[in-house]
Design an enzyme around this catalytic site. Structure first.
Site, PDB file in Angstrom:
ATOM      1  N   GLY A 123     -12.458  14.157   7.710  1.00 49.70           N
ATOM      2  CA  GLY A 123     -11.383  14.008   6.724  1.00 49.70           C
ATOM      3  C   GLY A 123     -10.993  12.569   6.525  1.00 49.70           C
ATOM      4  O   GLY A 123     -10.332  12.224   5.545  1.00 49.70           O
ATOM      5  N   LYS A 173     -20.162  18.528  14.606  1.00 47.22           N
ATOM      6  CA  LYS A 173     -19.701  17.325  13.892  1.00 47.22           C
ATOM      7  C   LYS A 173     -20.829  16.286  13.800  1.00 47.22           C
ATOM      8  O   LYS A 173     -20.958  15.577  12.791  1.00 47.22           O
ATOM      9  CB  LYS A 173     -18.496  16.725  14.604  1.00 47.22           C
ATOM     10  CG  LYS A 173     -17.953  15.423  13.983  1.00 47.22           C
ATOM     11  CD  LYS A 173     -17.562  15.596  12.519  1.00 47.22           C
ATOM     12  CE  LYS A 173     -16.628  14.511  12.007  1.00 47.22           C
ATOM     13  NZ  LYS A 173     -17.078  13.145  12.223  1.00 47.22           N
ATOM     14  N   GLU A 180     -24.162  13.903   6.132  1.00 51.20           N
ATOM     15  CA  GLU A 180     -23.397  12.909   5.360  1.00 51.20           C
ATOM     16  C   GLU A 180     -24.236  11.669   5.087  1.00 51.20           C
ATOM     17  O   GLU A 180     -24.209  11.106   3.978  1.00 51.20           O
ATOM     18  CB  GLU A 180     -22.143  12.561   6.151  1.00 51.20           C
ATOM     19  CG  GLU A 180     -21.237  11.520   5.576  1.00 51.20           C
ATOM     20  CD  GLU A 180     -20.147  11.190   6.579  1.00 51.20           C
ATOM     21  OE1 GLU A 180     -20.195  10.091   7.165  1.00 51.20           O
ATOM     22  OE2 GLU A 180     -19.248  12.032   6.796  1.00 51.20           O
TER      23      GLU A 180
END
Length: 302
Positions: A123, A173, A180
């Site tokens: 985030g 993650k 990403e």
């Protein structure tokens, strides 16, 4: 709930403020605590880890969230907490620790009767307002106890979830960040091609804004790219130099161990290595995206 937070940088401060907004009592400590303006944040300040732990008195089970850089900083912080906390207490590592190190730490803390939860936290600097995506691993009872904290931090009712035993949260993650890398690289390459097509004199900001509406490639990363281009469509002040923070490397190593090809992620990491010796608009895009979502420093163009 009452919680202590170690590490009040961009992420730790944002997490603290969001918890306070949602009615939790936050006690904080940062190694640079003298530079933290506690009065303006609503955080009850501490001048040491021991002082932080001692201030948590309203609940029998103390909870400490660690938000410091992965590696030696996390290792020393958790080691100090292990001697300051008591049996039954909980540590949440919300940073980007390598999942294998997390598993080792959880085993060690279990000897003290302390539970370690690993919370993959996505985030960036926008999480304080928008909410975070939380991928949590560790002891299920400890997770259930901390659910009110995770729900307050999450971006909506589906923004946090339990992934499994110790290490699972940080593993998920890690792969998230590997993906990403590939997504950002594709965007950088596309905008470099657009930038190079001189005969059309294309307006890159106009294109990024257009693609945000109804396009298959619309995304939060594109929103951030649009924000960066709105400030300067040439990214003139950004050096085409792109850092990496470890998760891409770990993802590739995991793919090797599991015999799973990871062409896009591997190529994106190698491109970042290449950026450190090459001038390219695409690398300016990558550097700008990292700054936009995570507040990562940009190397200024000379």
């Amino acid at each position: 709930m009452e919680i202590g937070i170690v590490g009040l940088g961009k992420m730790g401060l944002g997490i603290s403020k969001r918890l306070i907004k949602n009615g939790h009592s936050v006690f904080g400590y940062d190694s640079q605590w003298k530079n933290v303006d506690y009065n303006s944040t609503g955080i009850s300040g501490s001048n040491s880890i021991t002082d932080l732990v001692d201030q948590l008195t309203s609940e029998p089970q103390k909870v400490i969230w660690v938000m410091v850089p992965s590696g030696s900083a996390t290792e020393s912080t958790i080691k100090n907490l292990s001697t300051a906390l008591n049996k039954g207490d909980i540590i949440i590592d919300g940073g980007n620790s390598y999942y294998k190190e997390t598993i080792k730490r959880a085993i060690k803390l279990k000897e003290f009767g302390i539970s370690l939860l690993d919370s993959g936290t996505s985030g960036g600097v926008w999480g304080e307002e928008e909410g975070y995506c939380l991928m949590i691993g560790g002891d299920k009872k400890a997770y259930d106890h901390c659910k009110p904290l995770f729900k307050s931090l999450a971006a909506g009712p589906s923004g946090s979830d339990y992934m499994g035993e110790s290490g699972a949260g940080h593993f998920v993650k890690m792969i998230h960040n590997g993906i990403e890398y590939g997504m950002m690289q594709s965007m950088a390459e596309g905008f470099e091609i657009l930038h190079a097509k001189n005969e059309f004199d294309l307006d890159l900001h106009k294109i990024s804004s257009l693609w945000r509406h109804g396009s298959v490639v619309r995304s939060w990363l594109l929103d951030l790219m649009d924000s960066a281009l709105s400030e300067d469509s040439e990214l003139s002040d950004v050096a085409p130099y792109v850092e990496d923070s470890g998760e891409g490397r770990w993802t590739i190593l995991e793919s090797i161990d599991l015999d799973v090809p990871s062409h896009a992620i591997t190529s994106s990491l190698y491109s970042r290595f290449y950026s450190r010796n090459e001038d390219s608009f695409g690398f300016k895009v990558l550097a700008s995206l990292r700054n936009q979502f995570g507040g990562h420093n940009i190397k200024k163009a000379k």
